[in-house]
Write a protein that holds these residues in place. Sequence first.
Motif, PDB file in Angstrom:
ATOM      1  N   MET A   1       0.833  -1.213   0.000  1.00 27.44           N
ATOM      2  CA  MET A   1       0.000   0.000   0.000  1.00 27.44           C
ATOM      3  C   MET A   1       0.868   1.264   0.000  1.00 27.44           C
ATOM      4  SD  MET A   1      -3.123   0.954  -0.086  1.00 27.44           S
ATOM      5  CE  MET A   1      -4.071   2.451   0.117  1.00 27.44           C
ATOM      6  N   LYS A   2       1.933   1.233   0.821  1.00 23.91           N
ATOM      7  CA  LYS A   2       2.842   2.375   0.915  1.00 23.91           C
ATOM      8  C   LYS A   2       3.542   2.601  -0.422  1.00 23.91           C
ATOM      9  CE  LYS A   2       6.462   4.270   3.879  1.00 23.91           C
ATOM     10  NZ  LYS A   2       7.366   4.012   5.026  1.00 23.91           N
ATOM     11  N   LYS A   3       3.945   1.504  -1.078  1.00 21.71           N
ATOM     12  CA  LYS A   3       4.604   1.602  -2.379  1.00 21.71           C
ATOM     13  C   LYS A   3       3.641   2.137  -3.432  1.00 21.71           C
ATOM     14  CE  LYS A   3       7.237  -1.032  -5.767  1.00 21.71           C
ATOM     15  NZ  LYS A   3       7.740  -2.356  -6.200  1.00 21.71           N
ATOM     16  N   LEU A   4       2.386   1.702  -3.355  1.00 22.34           N
ATOM     17  CA  LEU A   4       1.363   2.154  -4.298  1.00 22.34           C
ATOM     18  C   LEU A   4       1.148   3.665  -4.170  1.00 22.34           C
ATOM     19  CD1 LEU A   4      -0.578   0.826  -6.396  1.00 22.34           C
ATOM     20  CD2 LEU A   4      -2.331   0.858  -4.603  1.00 22.34           C
ATOM     21  N   LEU A   5       1.089   4.132  -2.921  1.00 22.89           N
ATOM     22  CA  LEU A   5       0.918   5.564  -2.661  1.00 22.89           C
ATOM     23  C   LEU A   5       2.140   6.339  -3.163  1.00 22.89           C
ATOM     24  CD1 LEU A   5      -0.778   7.820  -1.351  1.00 22.89           C
ATOM     25  CD2 LEU A   5       0.420   7.356   0.807  1.00 22.89           C
ATOM     26  N   HIS A   6       3.317   5.778  -2.928  1.00 22.11           N
ATOM     27  CA  HIS A   6       4.553   6.424  -3.384  1.00 22.11           C
ATOM     28  C   HIS A   6       4.571   6.548  -4.907  1.00 22.11           C
ATOM     29  CE1 HIS A   6       8.803   7.469  -3.674  1.00 22.11           C
ATOM     30  NE2 HIS A   6       8.950   6.488  -4.555  1.00 22.11           N
ATOM     31  N   ASN A   7       4.178   5.469  -5.594  1.00 19.03           N
ATOM     32  CA  ASN A   7       4.140   5.481  -7.058  1.00 19.03           C
ATOM     33  C   ASN A   7       3.119   6.491  -7.583  1.00 19.03           C
ATOM     34  OD1 ASN A   7       6.095   3.501  -7.219  1.00 19.03           O
ATOM     35  ND2 ASN A   7       4.622   1.812  -7.376  1.00 19.03           N
ATOM     36  N   TYR A   8       1.992   6.618  -6.860  1.00 18.38           N
ATOM     37  CA  TYR A   8       0.953   7.580  -7.258  1.00 18.38           C
ATOM     38  C   TYR A   8       1.498   9.007  -7.153  1.00 18.38           C
ATOM     39  CZ  TYR A   8      -3.511  10.073  -7.354  1.00 18.38           C
ATOM     40  OH  TYR A   8      -4.537  10.921  -7.685  1.00 18.38           O
ATOM     41  N   ILE A   9       2.170   9.295  -6.038  1.00 22.42           N
ATOM     42  CA  ILE A   9       2.737  10.634  -5.824  1.00 22.42           C
ATOM     43  C   ILE A   9       3.821  10.926  -6.859  1.00 22.42           C
ATOM     44  CG2 ILE A   9       4.085  12.056  -4.206  1.00 22.42           C
ATOM     45  CD1 ILE A   9       2.590  10.570  -1.931  1.00 22.42           C
ATOM     46  N   GLU A  10       4.572   9.901  -7.234  1.00 19.90           N
ATOM     47  CA  GLU A  10       5.648  10.068  -8.220  1.00 19.90           C
ATOM     48  C   GLU A  10       5.126  10.565  -9.562  1.00 19.90           C
ATOM     49  OE1 GLU A  10       9.110   9.682  -8.512  1.00 19.90           O
ATOM     50  OE2 GLU A  10       8.970   9.936  -6.339  1.00 19.90           O
ATOM     51  N   THR A  11       3.872  10.203  -9.904  1.00 20.05           N
ATOM     52  CA  THR A  11       3.315  10.619 -11.205  1.00 20.05           C
ATOM     53  C   THR A  11       3.133  12.133 -11.276  1.00 20.05           C
ATOM     54  OG1 THR A  11       1.003  10.326 -10.484  1.00 20.05           O
ATOM     55  CG2 THR A  11       2.102   8.421 -11.468  1.00 20.05           C
ATOM     56  N   PHE A  12       3.117  12.810 -10.120  1.00 22.19           N
ATOM     57  CA  PHE A  12       2.962  14.257 -10.089  1.00 22.19           C
ATOM     58  C   PHE A  12       4.306  14.989 -10.102  1.00 22.19           C
ATOM     59  CE2 PHE A  12      -0.993  12.653  -8.415  1.00 22.19           C
ATOM     60  CZ  PHE A  12      -1.952  13.530  -8.918  1.00 22.19           C
ATOM     61  N   ARG A  13       5.404  14.256  -9.947  1.00 25.44           N
ATOM     62  CA  ARG A  13       6.710  14.903  -9.866  1.00 25.44           C
ATOM     63  C   ARG A  13       7.132  15.458 -11.225  1.00 25.44           C
ATOM     64  NH1 ARG A  13       8.593  14.313  -4.913  1.00 25.44           N
ATOM     65  NH2 ARG A  13       8.219  12.372  -3.737  1.00 25.44           N
ATOM     66  N   GLY A  14       7.890  16.545 -11.176  1.00 25.83           N
ATOM     67  CA  GLY A  14       8.402  17.146 -12.407  1.00 25.83           C
ATOM     68  C   GLY A  14       7.564  18.289 -12.926  1.00 25.83           C
ATOM     69  N   LEU A  15       6.345  18.429 -12.411  1.00 23.73           N
ATOM     70  CA  LEU A  15       5.494  19.543 -12.841  1.00 23.73           C
ATOM     71  C   LEU A  15       5.998  20.829 -12.185  1.00 23.73           C
ATOM     72  CD1 LEU A  15       1.950  17.901 -12.588  1.00 23.73           C
ATOM     73  CD2 LEU A  15       3.480  18.005 -14.554  1.00 23.73           C
ATOM     74  N   SER A  16       5.954  21.917 -12.924  1.00 29.94           N
ATOM     75  CA  SER A  16       6.495  23.179 -12.409  1.00 29.94           C
ATOM     76  C   SER A  16       5.606  23.753 -11.315  1.00 29.94           C
ATOM     77  CB  SER A  16       6.634  24.192 -13.546  1.00 29.94           C
ATOM     78  OG  SER A  16       5.357  24.619 -13.989  1.00 29.94           O
ATOM     79  N   GLU A  17       6.208  24.595 -10.479  1.00 31.08           N
ATOM     80  CA  GLU A  17       5.469  25.253  -9.393  1.00 31.08           C
ATOM     81  C   GLU A  17       4.334  26.109  -9.947  1.00 31.08           C
ATOM     82  OE1 GLU A  17       6.328  28.662  -5.978  1.00 31.08           O
ATOM     83  OE2 GLU A  17       8.009  27.495  -6.771  1.00 31.08           O
ATOM     84  N   GLU A  18       4.588  26.748 -11.098  1.00 28.38           N
ATOM     85  CA  GLU A  18       3.573  27.614 -11.711  1.00 28.38           C
ATOM     86  C   GLU A  18       2.336  26.821 -12.133  1.00 28.38           C
ATOM     87  OE1 GLU A  18       7.351  29.580 -11.625  1.00 28.38           O
ATOM     88  OE2 GLU A  18       6.801  27.670 -12.566  1.00 28.38           O
ATOM     89  N   VAL A  19       2.547  25.583 -12.613  1.00 27.84           N
ATOM     90  CA  VAL A  19       1.414  24.734 -13.010  1.00 27.84           C
ATOM     91  C   VAL A  19       0.563  24.389 -11.786  1.00 27.84           C
ATOM     92  CG1 VAL A  19       0.780  22.438 -13.873  1.00 27.84           C
ATOM     93  CG2 VAL A  19       2.473  23.815 -15.095  1.00 27.84           C
ATOM     94  N   TRP A  20       1.221  24.122 -10.653  1.00 23.19           N
ATOM     95  CA  TRP A  20       0.489  23.836  -9.414  1.00 23.19           C
ATOM     96  C   TRP A  20      -0.336  25.053  -8.981  1.00 23.19           C
ATOM     97  CZ3 TRP A  20      -0.359  19.266  -7.197  1.00 23.19           C
ATOM     98  CH2 TRP A  20       0.490  18.201  -7.527  1.00 23.19           C
ATOM     99  N   TRP A  21       0.254  26.244  -9.078  1.00 20.32           N
ATOM    100  CA  TRP A  21      -0.496  27.462  -8.728  1.00 20.32           C
ATOM    101  C   TRP A  21      -1.675  27.674  -9.680  1.00 20.32           C
ATOM    102  CZ3 TRP A  21      -0.495  29.406  -4.235  1.00 20.32           C
ATOM    103  CH2 TRP A  21       0.653  29.490  -3.452  1.00 20.32           C
ATOM    104  N   LEU A  22      -1.440  27.410 -10.963  1.00 25.22           N
ATOM    105  CA  LEU A  22      -2.517  27.561 -11.946  1.00 25.22           C
ATOM    106  C   LEU A  22      -3.643  26.569 -11.660  1.00 25.22           C
ATOM    107  CD1 LEU A  22      -3.255  29.210 -14.457  1.00 25.22           C
ATOM    108  CD2 LEU A  22      -2.181  27.444 -15.861  1.00 25.22           C
ATOM    109  N   ALA A  23      -3.279  25.365 -11.217  1.00 23.01           N
ATOM    110  CA  ALA A  23      -4.287  24.365 -10.840  1.00 23.01           C
ATOM    111  C   ALA A  23      -5.102  24.848  -9.641  1.00 23.01           C
ATOM    112  CB  ALA A  23      -3.612  23.034 -10.525  1.00 23.01           C
ATOM    113  N   LEU A  24      -4.434  25.463  -8.648  1.00 22.89           N
ATOM    114  CA  LEU A  24      -5.147  25.984  -7.476  1.00 22.89           C
ATOM    115  C   LEU A  24      -6.106  27.099  -7.875  1.00 22.89           C
ATOM    116  CD1 LEU A  24      -5.597  26.181  -4.408  1.00 22.89           C
ATOM    117  CD2 LEU A  24      -3.671  27.777  -4.314  1.00 22.89           C
TER     118      LEU A  24
END
Length: 404
Positions: free
Chosen positions: A1-24
């Motif tokens: 379960m912990k590995k699954l959660l880690h892999n899920y979070i990994e799919t969000f890595r690499g996106l720029s900070e500006e994209v996260w702000w735009l999403a908010l």
Amino acid sequence: MKKLLHNYIETFRGLSEEVWWLALITLINRAGTMVIPFLSLYLTEDLEFSLTHVGSIMMCFGLGSVAGSWLGGKLTDTIGYYKVMVRSLIGTGILFIALQFLTTFYAFCLGIFLVMLVADMFRPAMFVALSAYSKPENKTRSVTLIRLAINLGFSAGPAVGGIIITTLGYSGLFWVDGITCILATVVLFKVLNPKKITVLDNVVVTNPDSAYRDKAFVIFLVAMFLFGVIFLQYYSTMPIYYREVHMLSKLDIGLLLGANGFLIFLLEMPLIKWLENSKFSKTDLMIFGALLTASSFIILNSTTWSGILIIGMFLMTIGEMIAFPFSNAFAMERAKKGNQGEYMALYSIAFSMAHIFGHKAGMQMVNDWGFDNTWYMITAIGTFCVILLLILKSHLNLKVKLLK
């Protein structure tokens, strides 16, 4: 379960900070338009308009959306995406607050047209901003993050809206809608001011091509309009089908529709990351997404078993998760050869047009031919969409061969 959660979070890595702000900002904006799901109730209960008048107002809603998308694209190419987003958000906030004071039919038609005109200026500008803030290899996942924000906003908005109506009435809803849009403007001004950020993919075209003369893009737009028409049946004719044919309760219908948002939140980002690394082109994936969505209708005629509704919803959701992000990424990639605002405006308009015609056409077909024949017709429209995407793929492959 912990590995699954880690892999899920990994799919969000690499996106720029500006994209996260735009999403908010998009999340705040979409949650803030909570008046929209309650608009028909407000018009019939508080203003006591007839259903005919409500239909006319909703047409003005759609026309405003089309005009706003077009104008937003033009202004984005003229004054830049940041200025358009700021003006759109603050203008929408003010107009939402003012809308509650319009009580006559013609005044409300004009009011809702202006609200949507200003509100949907945001969409093409946001897409161009998203392209600028994303590294080229992350664009599809960046689009997916924005889609997650939109889905969360649309999920939270109606729930919060219901609480506000219960406690403060419809007037409070207009005030909260307006204030949230203005708050989104403040966040945008603070964190995405061009003076404070670094653009990751700045596209400057000295002799831009017109999107209207881009044959491949025109084929793509028609296909997306058709896809929009079939997809929107899940938010107009399908709930009626659930109720009248399969006798589902309102709770069951809500849970079934809610499963769509839950699956998107849970699966879309990992699915997109996996598909991005596959050998399939964006066109291939759009074809597959359209096929899955079309098949979600035809299987409904295969049995009277109510469990088929879950299978249909699952097929549509997977189809949507594939078709929308990759079609959006295709449009942004294509826009690099011309005026980006114009390209992204036309992409937005394709779905606005689907809103204008899709709901009405679906309801009319159900009224004239019944549900089974409507699903056959919707599947036929989906098949035509797939054929157009196959033509698009062939056209693009031919272009590549000619360039070699």
